[in-house]
Design a protein around this motif. Structure first.
Motif, short mmCIF file in Angstrom:
data_model
loop_
_atom_site.label_atom_id
_atom_site.label_comp_id
_atom_site.label_asym_id
_atom_site.label_seq_id
_atom_site.Cartn_x
_atom_site.Cartn_y
_atom_site.Cartn_z
N ILE A 148 1.62 -7.30 -12.50
CA ILE A 148 1.63 -6.39 -11.36
C ILE A 148 1.15 -5.03 -11.85
N THR A 149 0.25 -4.43 -11.08
CA THR A 149 -0.29 -3.12 -11.44
C THR A 149 -0.64 -2.38 -10.16
N ARG A 150 -1.29 -1.25 -10.33
CA ARG A 150 -1.76 -0.45 -9.19
C ARG A 150 -3.28 -0.32 -9.25
N SER A 151 -3.88 -0.22 -8.09
CA SER A 151 -5.32 0.03 -8.03
C SER A 151 -5.57 1.47 -8.45
N GLN A 152 -6.85 1.82 -8.55
CA GLN A 152 -7.18 3.22 -8.71
C GLN A 152 -6.69 3.96 -7.48
N ALA A 153 -6.36 5.22 -7.64
CA ALA A 153 -5.95 6.04 -6.50
C ALA A 153 -7.19 6.65 -5.84
N LEU A 154 -7.10 6.88 -4.55
CA LEU A 154 -8.18 7.49 -3.80
C LEU A 154 -7.60 8.57 -2.90
N THR A 155 -8.11 9.78 -3.03
CA THR A 155 -7.68 10.87 -2.17
C THR A 155 -8.66 10.95 -1.00
N GLU A 183 -5.39 6.91 9.30
CA GLU A 183 -5.67 8.03 10.18
C GLU A 183 -5.12 9.35 9.64
N GLU A 184 -4.64 9.32 8.39
CA GLU A 184 -4.09 10.53 7.79
C GLU A 184 -4.69 10.77 6.41
N GLU A 185 -4.83 12.05 6.07
CA GLU A 185 -5.26 12.42 4.73
C GLU A 185 -4.18 12.00 3.73
N GLY A 186 -4.58 11.89 2.49
CA GLY A 186 -3.59 11.62 1.46
C GLY A 186 -4.18 10.86 0.29
N ALA A 187 -3.32 10.63 -0.69
CA ALA A 187 -3.70 9.86 -1.88
C ALA A 187 -3.21 8.43 -1.67
N TYR A 188 -4.14 7.50 -1.63
CA TYR A 188 -3.83 6.10 -1.35
C TYR A 188 -4.00 5.26 -2.61
N GLU A 189 -3.17 4.22 -2.71
CA GLU A 189 -3.31 3.22 -3.77
C GLU A 189 -2.58 1.95 -3.33
N TRP A 210 0.85 -1.19 0.00
CA TRP A 210 0.00 0.00 0.00
C TRP A 210 0.89 1.25 0.00
N TYR A 211 0.37 2.31 -0.61
CA TYR A 211 1.11 3.57 -0.70
C TYR A 211 0.21 4.73 -0.29
N ARG A 212 0.82 5.72 0.36
CA ARG A 212 0.16 6.99 0.68
C ARG A 212 1.04 8.09 0.14
N ASN A 213 0.49 8.92 -0.74
CA ASN A 213 1.24 10.01 -1.38
C ASN A 213 2.52 9.50 -2.04
N GLY A 214 2.43 8.31 -2.62
CA GLY A 214 3.58 7.73 -3.32
C GLY A 214 4.61 7.06 -2.43
#
Length: 185
Positions: free
Chosen positions: A173-180, A157-163, A139-143
């Motif tokens: 291997i790929t990435r999910s859609q991003a969610l802010t 528990e933090e704001e950010g762009a998750y994927e 998992w990634y938050r803000n890259g």
């Protein structure tokens, strides 16, 4: 009585001259969800082949099936070199190099949604969709990597762009859609 005789002479020609041809690269669609694509000579723009004796040719490829293992979906290569061999009926061969250039896409993208909204001092939950079979790798938050988190849903528990980085059942291997995710007041 007069005799009629017929004489016949046969000659055979030994063809030792290779056919000629030129080839342009092939552009091929590669769907990460399917994870495999087959390529044939028909995918290439082949000029010729021409030969001094033959009008029938066999065209072979050094590789004709490409899978996720051939691609690094995040960094490339999105083109792979192949060898095309044209053979005439006498067995003479001509070899040319070309590239299979992949237009990489996903026919279905794994969604990401906010199940529980984020309020100050509380946890929120985000969850991956069930559009495809997959395994979560990271998992990634803000890259930035969120170490040790691998579930299909996570508490944040933090704001950010998750994927999420995921391994599809196809082996890609790929990435999910991003969610802010933003803090709710």
């Amino acid at each position: 009585a007069q005799k009629n005789t017929t004489s016949q002479t046969c000659k055979s020609v030994l063809d030792t001259i290779s056919p000629t041809f030129s080839v342009s690269d092939a552009l091929v669609e590669f769907d990460l969800v399917k994870g495999e694509v087959a390529v044939s000579a028909d995918n290439f723009d082949i000029q010729g082949p021409e030969d001094n004796c033959s009008t029938t040719f066999e065209i072979g490829l050094s590789k004709s099936v490409f899978t996720c293992a051939d691609l690094d979906e995040e960094n490339g290569p999105f083109s792979i070199p192949v060898t095309l061999t044209v053979s005439d009926l006498s067995g003479n061969k001509k070899v040319e190099q070309a590239e299979v250039i992949f237009n990489v896409s996903e026919s279905v993208k794994v969604s990401l949604s906010e199940v529980i909204p984020l309020f100050p001092g509380e946890f929120a939950e985000i969850k991956l969709g069930e559009e495809l079979g997959f395994t979560v790798l990271e998992w990634y938050r803000n890259g930035q990597l969120l170490p040790g988190i691998k579930g299909n849903s996570i508490a944040i528990e933090e704001e950010g762009a998750y994927e999420a980085k995921i391994l599809l059942e196809s082996g890609c291997i790929t990435r999910s859609q991003a969610l802010t995710v933003e803090l709710q007041e």
